[in-house]
Design a protein around this motif. Structure first.
Motif, PDB file in Angstrom:
ATOM      1  N   ASP A 145      -9.330  19.099   8.906  1.00 29.98           N
ATOM      2  CA  ASP A 145      -9.189  20.384   9.588  1.00 29.98           C
ATOM      3  C   ASP A 145      -7.944  20.347  10.461  1.00 29.98           C
ATOM      4  OD1 ASP A 145      -9.880  18.920  11.880  1.00 29.98           O
ATOM      5  OD2 ASP A 145     -11.992  19.462  11.716  1.00 29.98           O
ATOM      6  N   SER A 146      -7.828  21.323  11.331  1.00 32.61           N
ATOM      7  CA  SER A 146      -6.612  21.468  12.134  1.00 32.61           C
ATOM      8  C   SER A 146      -6.456  20.369  13.177  1.00 32.61           C
ATOM      9  CB  SER A 146      -6.617  22.833  12.831  1.00 32.61           C
ATOM     10  OG  SER A 146      -7.767  22.965  13.662  1.00 32.61           O
ATOM     11  N   THR A 147      -7.471  19.522  13.344  1.00 29.80           N
ATOM     12  CA  THR A 147      -7.367  18.462  14.357  1.00 29.80           C
ATOM     13  C   THR A 147      -6.699  17.206  13.825  1.00 29.80           C
ATOM     14  OG1 THR A 147      -9.526  17.515  13.798  1.00 29.80           O
ATOM     15  CG2 THR A 147      -9.490  19.301  15.431  1.00 29.80           C
ATOM     16  N   CYS A 148      -6.424  17.139  12.524  1.00 27.72           N
ATOM     17  CA  CYS A 148      -5.851  15.923  11.952  1.00 27.72           C
ATOM     18  C   CYS A 148      -4.336  15.914  12.129  1.00 27.72           C
ATOM     19  CB  CYS A 148      -6.211  15.786  10.474  1.00 27.72           C
ATOM     20  SG  CYS A 148      -5.664  14.213   9.764  1.00 27.72           S
ATOM     21  N   HIS A 149      -3.924  15.632  13.358  1.00 26.67           N
ATOM     22  CA  HIS A 149      -2.504  15.578  13.681  1.00 26.67           C
ATOM     23  C   HIS A 149      -2.085  14.133  13.938  1.00 26.67           C
ATOM     24  CE1 HIS A 149      -2.396  19.876  13.862  1.00 26.67           C
ATOM     25  NE2 HIS A 149      -3.249  19.938  14.875  1.00 26.67           N
ATOM     26  N   PRO A 150      -0.807  13.835  13.834  1.00 32.44           N
ATOM     27  CA  PRO A 150      -0.340  12.490  14.200  1.00 32.44           C
ATOM     28  C   PRO A 150      -0.699  12.143  15.633  1.00 32.44           C
ATOM     29  CG  PRO A 150       1.365  13.673  13.012  1.00 32.44           C
ATOM     30  CD  PRO A 150       0.277  14.677  13.296  1.00 32.44           C
ATOM     31  N   ASN A 151      -1.077  10.906  15.847  1.00 30.55           N
ATOM     32  CA  ASN A 151      -1.414  10.413  17.168  1.00 30.55           C
ATOM     33  C   ASN A 151      -0.117  10.060  17.889  1.00 30.55           C
ATOM     34  OD1 ASN A 151      -2.205   8.988  19.434  1.00 30.55           O
ATOM     35  ND2 ASN A 151      -3.819   7.844  18.379  1.00 30.55           N
ATOM     36  N   LEU A 152       0.367  10.970  18.715  1.00 32.51           N
ATOM     37  CA  LEU A 152       1.639  10.749  19.397  1.00 32.51           C
ATOM     38  C   LEU A 152       1.496   9.867  20.629  1.00 32.51           C
ATOM     39  CD1 LEU A 152       3.316  14.263  19.024  1.00 32.51           C
ATOM     40  CD2 LEU A 152       3.595  12.213  17.623  1.00 32.51           C
ATOM     41  N   ASP A 153       0.266   9.462  20.950  1.00 31.84           N
ATOM     42  CA  ASP A 153       0.090   8.440  21.978  1.00 31.84           C
ATOM     43  C   ASP A 153       0.425   7.056  21.414  1.00 31.84           C
ATOM     44  OD1 ASP A 153      -0.766  10.264  23.886  1.00 31.84           O
ATOM     45  OD2 ASP A 153      -2.874  10.074  23.299  1.00 31.84           O
ATOM     46  N   HIS A 155       0.812  -1.221   0.000  1.00 26.53           N
ATOM     47  CA  HIS A 155       0.000   0.000   0.000  1.00 26.53           C
ATOM     48  C   HIS A 155       0.848   1.276   0.000  1.00 26.53           C
ATOM     49  CE1 HIS A 155      -3.932  -1.895   0.316  1.00 26.53           C
ATOM     50  NE2 HIS A 155      -3.502  -2.666   1.308  1.00 26.53           N
ATOM     51  N   TYR A 156       1.775   1.330  -0.918  1.00 25.93           N
ATOM     52  CA  TYR A 156       2.597   2.534  -1.054  1.00 25.93           C
ATOM     53  C   TYR A 156       1.705   3.749  -1.300  1.00 25.93           C
ATOM     54  CZ  TYR A 156       5.384   5.962  -3.674  1.00 25.93           C
ATOM     55  OH  TYR A 156       5.949   7.112  -4.149  1.00 25.93           O
ATOM     56  N   LEU A 157       1.876   4.797  -0.473  1.00 23.96           N
ATOM     57  CA  LEU A 157       1.070   6.019  -0.574  1.00 23.96           C
ATOM     58  C   LEU A 157       1.971   7.183  -0.968  1.00 23.96           C
ATOM     59  CD1 LEU A 157      -1.797   7.196  -0.166  1.00 23.96           C
ATOM     60  CD2 LEU A 157      -1.107   7.771   2.171  1.00 23.96           C
ATOM     61  N   LYS A 158       1.942   7.542  -2.231  1.00 29.36           N
ATOM     62  CA  LYS A 158       2.812   8.605  -2.728  1.00 29.36           C
ATOM     63  C   LYS A 158       2.407   9.964  -2.179  1.00 29.36           C
ATOM     64  CE  LYS A 158       2.450   9.616  -7.101  1.00 29.36           C
ATOM     65  NZ  LYS A 158       2.367   9.455  -8.572  1.00 29.36           N
ATOM     66  N   PHE A 159       1.205  10.067  -1.585  1.00 32.26           N
ATOM     67  CA  PHE A 159       0.713  11.352  -1.056  1.00 32.26           C
ATOM     68  C   PHE A 159       0.929  11.481   0.448  1.00 32.26           C
ATOM     69  CE2 PHE A 159      -2.118   9.685  -4.405  1.00 32.26           C
ATOM     70  CZ  PHE A 159      -1.836  10.594  -5.411  1.00 32.26           C
ATOM     71  N   TYR A 160       1.697  10.574   1.041  1.00 34.35           N
ATOM     72  CA  TYR A 160       1.879  10.570   2.497  1.00 34.35           C
ATOM     73  C   TYR A 160       2.433  11.910   2.990  1.00 34.35           C
ATOM     74  CZ  TYR A 160       3.737   9.213   7.099  1.00 34.35           C
ATOM     75  OH  TYR A 160       4.029   9.137   8.435  1.00 34.35           O
ATOM     76  N   ASN A 161       1.834  12.419   4.073  1.00 31.54           N
ATOM     77  CA  ASN A 161       2.260  13.676   4.681  1.00 31.54           C
ATOM     78  C   ASN A 161       2.480  13.426   6.166  1.00 31.54           C
ATOM     79  OD1 ASN A 161       2.342  16.274   5.921  1.00 31.54           O
ATOM     80  ND2 ASN A 161       1.248  17.153   4.175  1.00 31.54           N
ATOM     81  N   SER A 162       3.729  13.500   6.616  1.00 32.15           N
ATOM     82  CA  SER A 162       4.070  13.131   7.994  1.00 32.15           C
ATOM     83  C   SER A 162       3.519  14.102   9.034  1.00 32.15           C
ATOM     84  CB  SER A 162       5.595  13.037   8.144  1.00 32.15           C
ATOM     85  OG  SER A 162       6.203  14.292   7.899  1.00 32.15           O
ATOM     86  N   SER A 163       3.070  15.280   8.618  1.00 30.33           N
ATOM     87  CA  SER A 163       2.519  16.247   9.572  1.00 30.33           C
ATOM     88  C   SER A 163       1.040  16.000   9.848  1.00 30.33           C
ATOM     89  CB  SER A 163       2.706  17.670   9.048  1.00 30.33           C
ATOM     90  OG  SER A 163       1.934  17.890   7.883  1.00 30.33           O
ATOM     91  N   LEU A 164       0.440  15.057   9.135  1.00 36.31           N
ATOM     92  CA  LEU A 164      -0.966  14.727   9.314  1.00 36.31           C
ATOM     93  C   LEU A 164      -1.098  13.342   9.934  1.00 36.31           C
ATOM     94  CD1 LEU A 164      -2.237  16.035   5.853  1.00 36.31           C
ATOM     95  CD2 LEU A 164      -2.299  17.218   8.068  1.00 36.31           C
TER      96      LEU A 164
END
Length: 511
Positions: A62-70, A39-48
């Motif tokens: 929206d602004s809530t779509c952040h990486p889950n650091l838990d 499932h290679y995702l060429k659109f991957y964005n590490s900030s989301l």
């Protein structure tokens, strides 16, 4: 009750070495590499984060779509994160690591879903995008993965199958001799050169056969999208692509048998039930036809290899003689699994596997590297001497009475994660999953569940099993002094702290 393991981690290392040494001393054993659901995702964005599939085109982002650091470490976000498909960086690391951890494979099998999820959202994100554009993006991701694999294994027979996310729309069935199939025919030319009929059947229906060099094995590669209920709720007629493919499977097996060869059947979507929703993955009519063919040629079908579930599972182990449907770990961690792949052991002149190791990448540690989750399924699950029948059937029976063994299996199924689908390990949940392993149809599943509810399971503690293994270990160590050198050579690779809590936790049998 408190049940302590009879054997220590060091004892497991010694026993693993003995299994490998005794099995390899008499014959050469080769590797077969299986990778799937990359499932290679060429659109991957590490900030989301996973709420928007780590992409900018997900609707209502929206602004809530952040990486889950838990669940993810900040230093690993560029590599990938749990809940998302991987970028090129992880794909490259997985393929490079596969060449190192499954060295000199005799065959490489990439069994579907090289492309990433979410193109249905991508095509809607801009008004001028078309379905043709999305299909080209899907093809682009499949092409990038295929070329990376081909470059890594340039002189090794390498084979590919089409998965549901390799086409657009998802679960699509590209037209025969169309541009999509024509592109893959060109891309996979070398894979289609191992049987005279391969190119013709692939361009017409996406399926083909290949003869493994220097072995009496013919591999039959199915294109499983057409069997899915997502494609059609009605069974096709005799001229449908589904029935033509199954007729081809039947006639190919007859030809293989007549020539004195053995068969492997490989496809992306397995014919059983989805282990999460407990719903059919194929229409019943196609499963029944497949089972009819399987029953006719069971004596020559030596392997059934599938993917799609993003879990390392068995299916269809109905009887002691059943050839299991092997379902393999996924490289993509989108379903909250660690990335993984499998390396089978195939002895010289053999036509079926005797063992396998699962490799994984632990995304919960900094700077993760792929390494063995376990070196030997035979050792990991206490099988007699190989993974051949009746070992899978006996293994499932053992899980029916040993909760600790089921927990270990379930932990490994997600490549070293706490599984999301059976977190409380209730008797109902365990019975459901064991019945999925035993069956391929809803009818058989319901019958299995009815039997499970009425079954008065006999009870045995883990101590009995562990003691037996310990006694065997003592006997082997007493006659094989050679194992003392394993202290240095295998210390770092085989010691897996992820298993420690499972091996030492309080246990009870399934009731």
């Amino acid at each position: 009750m408190n049940v302590k393991p009879f054997f220590s981690i060091r004892q497991r290392l010694i026993f693993s070495f003995l299994v490998a040494w005794t099995s390899c001393s008499s014959q050469d054993v080769r590797n077969v590499l299986v990778m799937n659901d990359i499932h290679y995702l060429k659109f991957y964005n590490s900030s989301l984060g996973h709420d928007c599939l780590c992409t900018t085109f997900f609707p209502n982002r929206d602004s809530t779509c952040h990486p889950n650091l838990d669940r993810n470490l900040a230093e690993n976000l560029e590599l990938c994160q749990l809940g998302c498909d991987p970028p090129q960086k992880l794909v490259q690391q997985a393929i490079t690591s596969a060449a190192e951890l499954c060295p000199n494979p005799e065959v490489v099998l990439i069994i579907g879903d090289s492309g990433g999820h979410g193109l249905n959202y991508w095509v809607k994100a801009e008004p001028n995008r078309t379905q043709q554009d999305a299909q080209m993006e899907a093809l682009s991701m499949v092409t990038d993965v295929s070329k990376t694999v081909q470059m890594q294994f340039p002189n090794i027979p390498t084979f590919f199958t089409i998965g549901n996310d390799d086409v657009f729309p998802d679960y699509g069935v590209p037209p025969a001799n169309g541009s999509y199939i024509s592109h893959l025919t060109s891309l996979w030319t070398k894979s289609l050169s191992f049987h005279p009929s391969a190119k013709k059947t692939f361009t017409e229906g996406g399926y083909y056969r290949a003869d493994i060099p220097d072995r009496p094995i013919t591999v039959l590669f199915l294109f499983t999208n057409p069997f899915s209920p997502y494609v059609s709720k009605e069974c096709g007629n005799s001229s449908s692509v589904q029935m033509m493919m199954l007729d081809w499977l039947d006639s190919s097996l007859a030809d293989i048998k007549q020539k004195g060869r053995k068969a492997w059947i490989i496809g992306h979507i397995p014919p059983g039930l989805n282990h999460q929703g407990l719903t059919p993955l194929w229409l019943l009519c196609y499963v029944e036809k497949y089972l009819q063919i399987y029953t006719t040629y069971q004596d020559i079908i030596h392997e059934q290899l599938f993917a799609h579930e993003h879990r390392a599972l068995y299916q269809g182990v109905r009887h002691a003689s059943s050839i299991p449907v092997h379902i393999h770990p996924a490289v993509s961690p989108i379903y909250w699994n660690n990335p993984g792949f499998r390396c089978y052991r195939l002895p010289e002149k053999a036509t079926s596997f005797v063992d396998f190791s699962d490799l994984f990448l632990n995304l919960s540690v900094p700077n993760p590297q792929f390494k063995p989750l376990f070196h030997s399924a035979v050792m990991e699950y206490g099988m007699q001497d190989s993974i051949r029948p009746p070992a899978p059937h006996e293994f499932i029976n053992d899980m029916n009475t040993m909760l600790s063994l089921f927990k270990l299996y379930w932990f490994n199924a997600v490549s070293g994660m706490q599984n999301q689908e059976c977190t409380n390990f209730s008797a109902t949940c365990v019975s459901q999953q064991l019945c999925v392993l035993r069956t391929l149809t809803e009818r058989d599943y319901q019958a299995c569940m009815a039997g499970s509810s009425d079954d008065k399971r006999w009870t045995r503690t883990d101590t009995v099993i562990l003691s037996a293994i310990g006694a065997t270990l003592f006997l082997l160590v007493s006659v094989c002094v050679i194992v003392v050198f394993v202290k240095g050579s295998m210390k770092s690779d085989n010691s897996n702290p992820l298993h420690a809590d499972l091996l030492t936790s309080d246990e009870s049998t399934v009731s």
